[in-house]
Write an enzyme that holds these catalytic residues in place. Structure first.
Site, PDB file in Angstrom:
ATOM      1  N   THR A  75       1.036  -1.063  -0.123  1.00  9.09           N
ATOM      2  CA  THR A  75      -0.063   0.082   0.069  1.00  9.09           C
ATOM      3  C   THR A  75       1.108   1.145   0.032  1.00  9.09           C
ATOM      4  O   THR A  75       2.016   1.101   0.390  1.00  9.09           O
ATOM      5  CB  THR A  75      -0.933   0.037   1.174  1.00  9.09           C
ATOM      6  OG1 THR A  75      -1.938  -0.853   1.282  1.00  9.09           O
ATOM      7  CG2 THR A  75      -1.417   1.137   1.355  1.00  9.09           C
ATOM      8  N   ARG A 112     -13.656  -7.548  -2.451  1.00  9.51           N
ATOM      9  CA  ARG A 112     -13.245  -7.569  -0.999  1.00  9.51           C
ATOM     10  C   ARG A 112     -12.626  -5.952  -0.965  1.00  9.51           C
ATOM     11  O   ARG A 112     -11.987  -5.517  -1.909  1.00  9.51           O
ATOM     12  CB  ARG A 112     -12.028  -8.312  -0.966  1.00  9.51           C
ATOM     13  CG  ARG A 112     -11.355  -8.420   0.556  1.00  9.51           C
ATOM     14  CD  ARG A 112     -10.037  -7.591   0.250  1.00  9.51           C
ATOM     15  NE  ARG A 112      -9.238  -7.372   1.337  1.00  9.51           N
ATOM     16  CZ  ARG A 112      -8.191  -6.724   1.713  1.00  9.51           C
ATOM     17  NH1 ARG A 112      -7.668  -5.828   0.832  1.00  9.51           N
ATOM     18  NH2 ARG A 112      -7.348  -6.668   2.858  1.00  9.51           N
ATOM     19  N   GLY A 154     -10.385  -3.562   1.576  1.00  8.08           N
ATOM     20  CA  GLY A 154      -9.601  -3.571   2.558  1.00  8.08           C
ATOM     21  C   GLY A 154      -9.694  -2.280   3.561  1.00  8.08           C
ATOM     22  O   GLY A 154     -10.774  -1.422   3.323  1.00  8.08           O
ATOM     23  N   GLY A 161      -5.502  -5.701   6.134  1.00 11.68           N
ATOM     24  CA  GLY A 161      -6.789  -4.497   6.272  1.00 11.68           C
ATOM     25  C   GLY A 161      -7.694  -4.991   7.130  1.00 11.68           C
ATOM     26  O   GLY A 161      -8.356  -4.221   7.999  1.00 11.68           O
TER      27      GLY A 161
END
Ligand code: ASP
Length: 349
Positions: free
Chosen positions: A215, A243, A245, A269
């Protein structure tokens, strides 16, 4: 949790910057994962007229799995992002513009898991998440499941500035970004071969953390004392489509409040959402009740108690900062008004 981080509480005095705290289970409460001790690395950053901290993800990053050329490329990428944000701040620009500028550079750099070079879902597509927040008025914008907008952080900024909403998801998020004139790409623009190989590895074997992570993020304080935070990610390799996070969740992966702190998080996450990491750090720091390092280490311990790990960049309203992480490494860097710029990768730097 990595065994090297499971150390006795008594280590505090011996190793300076490292902060230890013990997890406790209340008598009679439901059983929790047992930990005998917990250690997060806390690297303080001194305050200045303006300060910008960035990260490029935390995880199993060690010298053993890095070549000299690759390490140089990572450091170069971090430096370019610091310079981009730093030039905004040195010209009297806003913290908000600085964190956006730094994150755009990291999104455009295919080494980092955000924008180009993002990890792939189990369906071999990319779904990108991003968020941005202004500490002045708690204004915020976020996008989740972006597939065609080249720079998700710009989309998050547009949501904040040009809509009355905080978050857009999936096709609606890309449509909004396109309507705002943001550059669109085909989904395969984000694909690089190393991420395809990582997906194949993860799908074939049981996933290693090193294959799944990353990230990017930035926190800044500007010359007017305003805080801002930005976070952007491709999420986790082989994630199930849909999905989402922590990165686009205001209060989990990102938060900024002039009265408390600015935070950008990286890590697994699901745990960061459950702990409410970014907002919890700010609550601990309100009215100077805790330093960035103390609050970061405490909240990361809560993540560890649930079984998660990761890293944080944090700034206080006075401009004091900290890098905090409990993984073997975190790509990170800082630039300050005095011109000092530095980057680090490993936990022993
Ligand atoms: N926090 C990101 C996510 O869970 C991944 C990471 O930061 O490594 O999507």
């Amino acid at each position: 949790m990595y065994s090297r981080f499971l150390v006795l509480v008594s280590c505090v005095a011996a190793i300076g910057f490292w902060s230890c705290s013990r997890s406790t289970a209340e008598e009679g409460s439901a059983p929790k994962p047992m930990q005998t001790g917990y250690l997060a690395k806390v690297e303080p950053v001194a305050s200045d007229e303006w300060v910008l901290l960035i990260h490029g993800g935390a995880g199993v990053i060690s010298r053993n799995n890095m070549t000299a050329a690759r390490e140089a490329a990572y450091r170069e990428g971090l430096e370019r992002a610091l310079e981009a944000g730093g030039s905004v701040l040195s010209e009297g620009g806003t913290a908000l513009d600085a964190v956006e500028a730094a994150v755009v550079l990291l999104e455009d750099n295919s080494l980092f898991n955000a924008g180009k070079g993002a990890v792939l879902t189990a369906d071999r597509t990319h779904e990108l998440d991003a968020s941005i927040m202004s500490g002045i008025d708690l204004n915020a914008g976020a996008v989740a499941g972006i597939r065609t907008t080249k720079n998700p952080i710009r989309a998050a900024r547009a949501v904040m500035d040009r809509s009355e909403h905080v978050m857009f998801a999936a096709q609606g998020a890309d449509r909004f970004a396109q309507d705002q004139g943001l550059e669109q790409v085909t989904n395969d623009y984000f694909t690089v071969s190393s991420r395809v190989k990582a997906l194949d590895r993860v799908l074939k074997t049981r996933a290693e953390k090193s294959d799944k992570r990353g990230t990017v993020g930035a926190v800044a304080i500007d010359v007017r004392g305003n805080l801002a935070a930005a976070t952007s990610t491709g999420g986790m390799t082989a994630k199930i489509p849909g999905r989402v996070g922590d990165s686009p969740i205001i209060g989990a992966g990102n938060y900024a409040d002039n009265g408390a702190c600015a935070v950008s998080a990286t890590g697994h996450g699901e745990y960061f959402i459950r702990v409410g990491v970014a907002q919890r750090i700010c609550m601990e720091m309100e009215q100077g009740k805790a330093t960035p390092g103390q609050a970061g280490a405490d909240v990361l311990r809560r993540v560890a108690d649930l079984g998660g790990d990761g890293g944080l960049i944090i700034l206080s309203p006075a401009g004091d900062g900290a890098f905090v992480f409990d993984t073997p490494g975190m790509f990170r860097g800082v630039i300050r008004a005095n011109g000092a710029l530095s980057t680090s990768i490993y936990q022993d730097e």
